[in-house]
Structure formats: C-alpha cells, structure tokens
Enzyme design. Structure first.
Site, PDB file in Angstrom:
ATOM      1  N   ASP A 178     -66.192 -31.498  -7.228  1.00  0.00           N
ATOM      2  CA  ASP A 178     -65.817 -31.054  -5.890  1.00  0.00           C
ATOM      3  C   ASP A 178     -65.742 -29.531  -5.807  1.00  0.00           C
ATOM      4  OD1 ASP A 178     -64.608 -31.721  -3.180  1.00  0.00           O
ATOM      5  OD2 ASP A 178     -63.008 -30.501  -4.049  1.00  0.00           O
ATOM      6  N   GLU A 202     -70.975 -30.429  -5.957  1.00  0.00           N
ATOM      7  CA  GLU A 202     -70.949 -30.118  -4.528  1.00  0.00           C
ATOM      8  C   GLU A 202     -70.911 -28.599  -4.394  1.00  0.00           C
ATOM      9  OE1 GLU A 202     -68.122 -31.036  -0.679  1.00  0.00           O
ATOM     10  OE2 GLU A 202     -67.262 -30.131  -2.463  1.00  0.00           O
TER      11      GLU A 202
END
Length: 551
Positions: free
Chosen positions: A222, A286
C-alpha cells in the site's frame, strides 16, 4: 444451499498451475487477481460487517470465476479510523474480522480451490495506537524515538515544512509529550514510519515473514512510494494549475520531497530478498501521485526488485477513450535496453468509483453493453489484471447520504470529494433486502440497483455479465498470447482502439469500440473470431463492440 456456497458447482476446467505455469513461467505472470474488501464481502456472524469466515464460505464463487489469486484488503488489528489501513498490530487479526485460526482456515481453503492468497502490507504508516508509536512519542530518548518522523517546530511554532496530507490540512500534528511535530501523509491517526531507519525496516520485514510463514503467496504494498520522505524536510513547490478542481490543500503542491525518495529502492530489494526465500511470492506495489511512472519503473527494474506495480491511471480517469487507453499503455512499454516493467491493471478498487458509473452511459441498456466491452478490454491487456469484488456483476457506484458516510476523506471534504463508500457497499449474493450479505444491519446500505445484479440473479441468466466474465477469464488463461505476450501496434483512431498480442506461434488482433456509435471497419478482418462482443463482426463494431481475432 445457494449457488455461491462452497459445495456447489464445478470449478473451471483449467487446472491450477502451482508455482510456475507453462515453460517455468511464474504463476503470477499474467495472472488475474480478485480483490476482496473484507468488510463488504460476507458477514458470517450477523454483526453487519464482513469477516474472514465469510470470505472462506464464499470462496467457491471466486474460484469458479477462473482467477488465479485473491487479494484481501487489510484485516489486521486496527481502530478502523481508515478501515484497516491504520494498523495497530501487523501480526494480529482484528476481532471484527475473526482470529488467526480463521485466517489459517481461509488460506487452506483457498489453496485447496487452486487460489493463491495475497494480502496487504502497509509500510508508510501505522495507527497512532500501535505500541511502537506509544513508545516513540513517550520521550525523545526511548529505543523507538526515531521510528517515526518527528521534528521540532520552526521558531514561530509552525510545522517544520509545508507538506500537506492527502485527507486535508498539514501533514504535521503537534504532540505535547515530545514537544515536537510528527508527520502523517494521511490521517493524523496514521503517523509516518521512518523507513530510513534500518530497525524500522527490520521490524516490518519481520511482519512480512510472519505472514509468509503462515502460507501467504504475495503482498500488495500500500502507498509504497509514500513510505520515505526527504530527511532535509524541504518545502514542496506549488503545483501549476491543470484545470482540475482542487478540493484539498494537497492538490496545490508538487510532492517533490514528501514522497518518492530514491532510497526506497534499497528497501524494495530487501523485501524481494525475503520473498525469494519463500519461492514464487508475488509482490505488487500501489504507486500513487501525479507522475507515477518513474517509481513504477524503479520499483520493478531488474530481477531483484518487485514483480509488478500499478497506479491510478484508470482508477481516477474521468472517461475511457481510445486515446487515453493507448497513451496509458504506451507509457508502460519499455525501450529495448530497459528491463522490468511488468504492469498490473485495475479499473476499479476500494478507493475509486465503480467504472460503469464513472465511464458508462446513463442509459441502463447501453451501460450493460459498456460493462462487457470494458471487461473485454481489461482481459486483453498485457500484465496482471485485478478485478474488484462485484466488478464481475457490473455493480454501480452507490449514493451514500452524508449521515451514513463512513469514509473519513469524504466526511472531511464533503461535498466535493466523491465518497469511497459508494464502491465499498456490501456484495449482493441474492436479491433479498440484505442481499444475503448479513443477518444484521449492514455497515453500509445496499441499493436496489445493485441487488438486481446479485450473484444468484446472474447465475440463472446465461447471458449475464457474470457468465461472460468467466468466459473471458478462461480465454485469457487458455491463450498464451493474452496471458504472457507483448502488446504491440497499439492505435487509437477516434473511438476505435486496437492492438496486437502475440506469443510463440499465436497472434491476436484486439479491437474495441469505446463509444455508443457503430464503427464500420475500412477493410473486413480476416482470421478466426475468438470473441465477438455485443454483436461485433469482422466488418462492423456496433455500440461498444469488440473483437478478438486470431491472425
């Protein structure tokens, strides 16, 4: 027992490839990955919130789609200020989702169904309730004093630099215990880890090892390019106006110093070394920001960094046009002397509005046609493809009234920021009022429009998007050109997008009409029609028509 329970229905005929596919290709190369947002997938205990046992119960639905892996959004111990992305224990399961035993059972069942399991890792920040932060903030001399980003104020008491948080306001919050500011790129309850500190890197890699030893097959990382900052704390320069509406102070800056620090590649290599000890583990980053391509290239270059990366190219794009798609794909294609660059693509996820609502026409009949061409395009792309739960049903973006909002960003920036809650509403398994999701009160409401697209409804309709998605996934898995081949000869001619995929002796031409107006091809195509979408023929692409042709 409904059609989506674990006992029912045959699995796809394509067998599970294990660690490697044909010719030793890693299982993840060209994989289709299904994202599960655990709060909204299936509630097993009637509290209105989905959980790990609910995921296990419904995994047969995912396996029948024909995907290779599941990605489960955070289920870790958390106060849920940002619904799990504020981690208070990297190695614990939050009680709302169940227990470690529930997770182990989920992994075992997924593997039995031929599904790999990918989980989130959040290295940019923790919760302010994490024991590490409690120790770090206690004074300036404790063993974890430098585990987070702390700094003295300027002489006038203001924050040390001008960095702004994603969710609004300065990226600095004053803490009276240390009489210093701490940095937070997101909520103030998400203090920034100091990933420049080797001890912090060791700690998060220890958490990764914990999950690898429990059998996970990969990590989605993330906000990875947010995880290191400029130690000199230089001010970000102002961003030039680009015509977009600015809803947050964050939008007024170029994030030159607050993200994308070049030292992050050293940590990426450490993570890859750890994952390699466990075999064919998949890592996908990401990468956010206005200009993410440099980080995506850097984090995936060579054989000692991450396997793949994705950004928000499609997730926040206001329209799906041939020019936009062609430009986005071409940015990922590498020059002959470069290495790496295996992309991942997502049209929807838990942070972005549902694509059929964002891109599709308002006419419901044309929207159904659009959902099919969108899915055919996704499945034809080079790289890995990520399906968000409910995308196989064509779910639309739900409208959540302010008084029912849960999303902290939407609440803080109301009404100019589109709520992420609209894409996070529970998955409808049947068309009953609660959709078969829960026996209690769902944490977010289910809409009548999405209930009409429920799994059970589409299972009974052979012409549904659900069945079409299964067909596409089977074709992608069965054609090496689609799964592994390069993407070449990409063209945008008005609303017509076309490109080729080739591998070995197989060569495919893929064409997509991304508009409601029919397109007559200048010369009829020759070859075997593998896929004709919405009535397409070798001479005409009707409204949202598409063709895959074997040349």
């Amino acid at each position: 027992m409904s059609l989506t329970e674990t006992q029912d229905g045959p699995l796809p005929s394509t067998s599970f490839a294990g660690a490697s596919g044909e010719c030793g290709t890693p299982w993840w190369k060209g994989a289709a990955i299904y994202q599960i947002y655990p709060r909204s997938f299936q509630d097993s205990n009637g509290d209105g919130v989905g959980d790990l046992a609910g995921i296990t119960r419904r995994l047969h639905h995912v396996a029948r789609l024909g995907v290779d892996a599941i990605w489960i959004s955070p289920f870790f111990t958390s106060p849920m200020r940002d619904f799990g992305y504020d981690v208070a224990d990297y190695c614990g399961v939050d009680p709302i989702f169940g227990t470690l035993a529930d997770f182990d059972a989920l992994v075992a069942h997924a593997h039995a169904l031929g599904l790999k399991v990918i989980i989130d890792q959040v290295y940019a920040h923790t919760s302010d309730l994490h024991p590490w932060f409690a120790e770090s903030r206690s004074d300036r001399g404790n063993p974890r004093a430098d585990w987070y980003v702390w700094h003295d104020p300027k002489e006038d008491g203001t924050p040390p630099c001008n960095w702004q948080s994603v969710f609004g306001g300065p990226a600095w919050t004053w803490d009276a215990r240390r009489r210093q500011y701490y940095m937070h790129t997101f909520l103030k309850e998400q203090p920034q880890l100091n990933m420049h500190n080797p001890a912090v890197q060791d700690a998060v890699l220890g958490a990764a090892r914990f999950w690898l030893e429990r059998g996970v097959d990969g990590f989605r990382l993330d906000a990875l390019n947010h995880a290191m900052h400029d130690p000199l704390l230089r001010d970000n320069p102002p961003a030039p106006a680009d015509g977009r509406v600015r809803t947050r102070p964050f939008d007024f800056q170029l994030k030159t110093y607050s993200q994308s620090h070049p030292d992050m590649t050293g940590f990426v290599e450490r993570l890859r070394t750890l994952c390699d000890q466990f075999g064919a583990v998949h890592t996908v980053a990401e990468i956010g920001g206005d200009h993410p391509q440099a980080d995506r290239r850097a984090y995936t270059a060579g054989d000692h960094r991450l396997n793949s990366a994705y950004g928000f190219d499609f997730l926040y794009a206001p329209a799906l046009t041939a020019d936009f798609v062609a430009g986005t794909l071409q940015r990922w294609e590498l020059a002959p002397h470069e290495t790496g660059g295996w992309p991942s693509w997502a049209f929807e996820n838990h942070d972005a509005p549902r694509a059929v609502s964002r891109w599709g026409p308002s006419d419901p009949r044309q929207r159904d046609l659009f959902a099919r061409v969108k899915m055919a395009l996704l499945m034809a792309l080079r790289g890995n493809v990520i399906l968000f739960q409910g995308e196989e049903l064509g779910l639309g973006q739900d409208e959540i009234p302010f008084e029912q909002l849960q999303d902290p960003e939407a609440i803080a920036n109301w009404p100019l920021t589109l709520s992420r809650d609209g894409a996070r509403t529970p998955l409808p398994w049947d068309d009953a009022p609660l959709g078969g999701f829960t026996a209690g009160t769902p944490w977010l409401p289910l809409s009548s429009g999405n209930l009409a697209r429920a799994v059970a409804v589409q299972e009974s309709d052979p012409a549904s998007l659900l069945h079409f998605t299964r067909e596409l996934l089977a074709m992608r898995k069965g054609h090496p050109a689609l799964r592994h081949g390069p993407l070449t000869d990409c063209k945008a001619e008005g609303a017509l997008l076309s490109f080729e995929r080739a591998q070995g002796g197989q060569r495919l031409r893929c064409l997509f009409n991304l508009s409601p107006d029919p397109i007559a091809l200048s010369e009829p195509l020759t070859g075997e029609v593998l896929l004709a979408v919405n009535g397409a023929t070798p001479s005409t692409l009707p409204t949202y028509g598409a063709l895959w042709i074997s040349l």
